[in-house]
Scaffold this motif. Structure first.
Motif, PDB file in Angstrom:
ATOM      1  N   PHE A  81       6.853  30.251 -15.728  1.00  0.00           N
ATOM      2  CA  PHE A  81       6.004  31.042 -16.618  1.00  0.00           C
ATOM      3  C   PHE A  81       6.562  32.457 -16.757  1.00  0.00           C
ATOM      4  N   THR A  82       6.943  33.045 -15.638  1.00  0.00           N
ATOM      5  CA  THR A  82       7.502  34.403 -15.651  1.00  0.00           C
ATOM      6  C   THR A  82       8.729  34.485 -16.545  1.00  0.00           C
ATOM      7  N   ALA A  83       9.544  33.428 -16.516  1.00  0.00           N
ATOM      8  CA  ALA A  83      10.801  33.434 -17.255  1.00  0.00           C
ATOM      9  C   ALA A  83      10.625  33.235 -18.750  1.00  0.00           C
ATOM     10  N   LEU A  84       9.454  32.720 -19.186  1.00  0.00           N
ATOM     11  CA  LEU A  84       9.274  32.358 -20.592  1.00  0.00           C
ATOM     12  C   LEU A  84       8.231  33.204 -21.321  1.00  0.00           C
ATOM     13  N   ASN A  85       7.675  34.192 -20.658  1.00  0.00           N
ATOM     14  CA  ASN A  85       6.567  34.915 -21.293  1.00  0.00           C
ATOM     15  C   ASN A  85       6.688  36.429 -21.193  1.00  0.00           C
ATOM     16  N   ARG A  86       7.900  36.900 -21.021  1.00  0.00           N
ATOM     17  CA  ARG A  86       8.157  38.348 -20.993  1.00  0.00           C
ATOM     18  C   ARG A  86       7.738  38.981 -22.327  1.00  0.00           C
ATOM     19  N   GLY A  87       7.181  40.183 -22.239  1.00  0.00           N
ATOM     20  CA  GLY A  87       6.963  40.978 -23.440  1.00  0.00           C
ATOM     21  C   GLY A  87       5.749  40.624 -24.264  1.00  0.00           C
ATOM     22  N   LYS A  88       4.825  39.831 -23.710  1.00  0.00           N
ATOM     23  CA  LYS A  88       3.659  39.400 -24.484  1.00  0.00           C
ATOM     24  C   LYS A  88       2.374  40.058 -23.975  1.00  0.00           C
ATOM     25  N   GLU A  89       1.357  40.003 -24.815  1.00  0.00           N
ATOM     26  CA  GLU A  89       0.002  40.346 -24.406  1.00  0.00           C
ATOM     27  C   GLU A  89      -0.757  39.045 -24.182  1.00  0.00           C
ATOM     28  N   SER A  90      -1.616  39.002 -23.177  1.00  0.00           N
ATOM     29  CA  SER A  90      -2.422  37.810 -22.907  1.00  0.00           C
ATOM     30  C   SER A  90      -3.889  38.103 -23.136  1.00  0.00           C
ATOM     31  N   VAL A  91      -4.508  37.290 -24.013  1.00  0.00           N
ATOM     32  CA  VAL A  91      -5.961  37.325 -24.175  1.00  0.00           C
ATOM     33  C   VAL A  91      -6.474  35.904 -23.952  1.00  0.00           C
ATOM     34  N   THR A  92      -7.685  35.786 -23.459  1.00  0.00           N
ATOM     35  CA  THR A  92      -8.255  34.476 -23.173  1.00  0.00           C
ATOM     36  C   THR A  92      -9.385  34.171 -24.138  1.00  0.00           C
ATOM     37  N   VAL A  93      -9.401  32.940 -24.635  1.00  0.00           N
ATOM     38  CA  VAL A  93     -10.401  32.509 -25.604  1.00  0.00           C
ATOM     39  C   VAL A  93     -10.839  31.086 -25.278  1.00  0.00           C
ATOM     40  N   ASP A  94     -12.136  30.878 -25.247  1.00  0.00           N
ATOM     41  CA  ASP A  94     -12.708  29.535 -25.146  1.00  0.00           C
ATOM     42  C   ASP A  94     -13.067  29.097 -26.569  1.00  0.00           C
ATOM     43  N   PHE A  95     -12.271  28.202 -27.143  1.00  0.00           N
ATOM     44  CA  PHE A  95     -12.468  27.785 -28.528  1.00  0.00           C
ATOM     45  C   PHE A  95     -13.863  27.214 -28.769  1.00  0.00           C
ATOM     46  N   SER A  96     -14.453  26.613 -27.733  1.00  0.00           N
ATOM     47  CA  SER A  96     -15.747  25.957 -27.909  1.00  0.00           C
ATOM     48  C   SER A  96     -16.907  26.937 -28.011  1.00  0.00           C
ATOM     49  N   VAL A  97     -16.660  28.202 -27.686  1.00  0.00           N
ATOM     50  CA  VAL A  97     -17.685  29.237 -27.837  1.00  0.00           C
ATOM     51  C   VAL A  97     -17.523  29.850 -29.224  1.00  0.00           C
ATOM     52  N   ALA A  98     -18.511  29.627 -30.091  1.00  0.00           N
ATOM     53  CA  ALA A  98     -18.387  29.999 -31.508  1.00  0.00           C
ATOM     54  C   ALA A  98     -18.028  31.476 -31.689  1.00  0.00           C
ATOM     55  N   GLU A  99     -18.624  32.350 -30.885  1.00  0.00           N
ATOM     56  CA  GLU A  99     -18.367  33.766 -31.037  1.00  0.00           C
ATOM     57  C   GLU A  99     -16.913  34.102 -30.691  1.00  0.00           C
ATOM     58  N   GLU A 100     -16.384  33.436 -29.650  1.00  0.00           N
ATOM     59  CA  GLU A 100     -15.001  33.692 -29.272  1.00  0.00           C
ATOM     60  C   GLU A 100     -14.032  33.153 -30.330  1.00  0.00           C
ATOM     61  N   ALA A 101     -14.315  31.968 -30.857  1.00  0.00           N
ATOM     62  CA  ALA A 101     -13.473  31.402 -31.915  1.00  0.00           C
ATOM     63  C   ALA A 101     -13.487  32.302 -33.145  1.00  0.00           C
ATOM     64  N   ALA A 102     -14.658  32.857 -33.457  1.00  0.00           N
ATOM     65  CA  ALA A 102     -14.777  33.741 -34.616  1.00  0.00           C
ATOM     66  C   ALA A 102     -13.972  35.015 -34.432  1.00  0.00           C
ATOM     67  N   ARG A 103     -13.971  35.551 -33.226  1.00  0.00           N
ATOM     68  CA  ARG A 103     -13.200  36.764 -32.974  1.00  0.00           C
ATOM     69  C   ARG A 103     -11.698  36.489 -33.028  1.00  0.00           C
TER      70      ARG A 103
END
Length: 404
Positions: A81-103
């Motif tokens: 994971f460390t080797a393949l994800n340099r330089g990114k921002e991470s945000v977490t989203v639960d697609f099943s929560v309508a408000e999170e999917a909307a955002r």
């Protein structure tokens, strides 16, 4: 294999000019990565190194599967994971929560130039986050779908990982040695190759959008990539009907073109044409081999493969590796000692190219993107993010808090 003695990471300073990704050619481009494992993350990292802002969207429970693909681990996550994800921002989203999917939908419509995704087929459409949903809201959006076996055909719904495609696309059948069990290529060549097709498609779509303002729905898959890697073997089979056996380190079409053992290590010799073959046998003191009329052409050498290979093997068996490489270099015959992973990490050539450099706030050297612009290699200076590290304050309460 040959191992070069270990050096400290402080000795891996590059000779090539390394520049921060903020100066790269894709600065100002925002990409949302809805991906996991290898293919989509590697594509995202390449884009991040070239200057794009890459927002990685992860499941709030565990994030990208690759976070747990260890040991080894580094900074709380598996090194893959460390080797393949340099330089990114991470945000977490639960697609099943309508408000999170909307955002997430709003984030993509408001800020994203492109989306890369390699989730299960039709998963995103269930939450109104599929290509049609988002491109209808933002016609300029570039969507890149990375699938397993393609969007049509009897295997379109089948899940896929790199080794499955190495098997189903025929790569394993030509890898390894004849009359021995199949062998997988030791790196995720299908996953990473697919990532590069995704990047190529995305960059082409960005160029096209400059002319007409329209987005594109790009599709690629592991299986298509696997079949593409088989371009030469498939052409040979379709021309002759012959199924050639694996050649180990060698080539079915070229002789001599393989690894040979010496007294102190192994050397790859690539005499890729008749002129180089003549130079090779002269350098090894077996010039009479080139006097054999049947061996003067590559076609003849392929026909008499065993004679050529066995003769060279016998000559090299008692000679030191260093002497062999020096003689071949002097003669202009392409060759290379066979290095293990440690040898590559400590290679002077690796160091000179700046291919292994740690991020600013870390000490683990990571491989850079293998492309330069005017002699400059751009790379992101921030290490792989913690799960949800970049969750903004306005995200819903159901999204996990930023990692420490």
């Amino acid at each position: 294999m040959t191992t070069i003695p270990r050096r400290s990471t402080s000795q891996l300073m590059p000779s090539l000019n390394i520049a921060p990704s903020s100066q790269g050619p894709l600065r100002g481009i925002t990409v949302v990565e809805l991906g996991h494992s290898v293919a989509a993350p590697y594509a995202g990292q390449v884009l991040a190194d070239l200057g794009a802002r890459v927002i990685k969207v992860e499941n709030p429970q565990a994030g990208d599967y690759a976070r747990g693909w260890g040991p080894p681990y580094w900074g709380g996550a598996a090194t893959i994971f460390t080797a393949l994800n340099r330089g990114k921002e991470s945000v977490t989203v639960d697609f099943s929560v309508a408000e999170e999917a909307a955002r997430l939908r709003k984030l993509i419509v408001d800020e994203a130039d492109a989306v890369i995704q390699n989730l299960r087929p039709n998963l995103l459409s269930k939450f109104g986050l599929g290509a049609e949903d988002l491109m209808s809201l933002k016609p300029s959006l570039i969507w890149c779908d990375i699938g397993a076996f393609g969007s049509v055909g009897p295997m379109k719904e089948k899940p896929g990982y790199d080794p499955l495609v190495q098997a189903s696309a025929g790569i394993m059948s030509i890898t390894g040695e004849a009359d021995r069990p199949p062998v997988r290529v030791g790196v995720s060549i299908v996953d990473m190759g697919t990532a590069l097709w995704a990047v190529i498609g995305l960059l082409a779509a960005l160029v096209g959008r400059r002319g007409d303002g329209a987005g594109r729905n790009i599709g690629t898959s592991l299986y298509e990539t696997g079949v593409a890697w088989m371009t030469v073997p498939l052409a040979g089979y379709l021309a002759t009907g012959e199924l050639r056996k694996p050649q180990g380190s060698g080539s079915a079409e070229i002789v001599p073109y393989q690894v040979f053992a010496t007294a102190t290590g192994a050397v790859m010799i690539a005499a890729g044409n008749d002129r180089l073959f003549a130079k090779l046998v002269a350098a090894l003191g077996i010039a009479d081999l080139a006097d054999n009329a049947e061996l003067r052409t590559n076609a003849g050498r392929v026909k008499h493969r065993d004679l050529v290979i066995n003769t060279i093997m016998a000559v090299l068996a008692d000679r030191p590796l260093e002497d062999v490489c020096a003689a071949l270099d002097h003669a202009g015959v392409p060759n290379s000692p066979l290095l293990d992973v440690a040898g590559v990490a400590d290679s002077e050539q690796t160091k000179a190219l700046g291919m292994l450099t740690p991020c600013a706030e870390d000490t683990l050297p990571l491989v850079g993107t293998p492309i330069t612009f005017d002699g400059v290699r751009y790379r992101s200076d921030s290490k792989a993010p913690g799960l949800g590290q970049h969750n903004p304050d306005h995200w819903p309460a159901g999204i996990s808090a930023p990692a420490d």
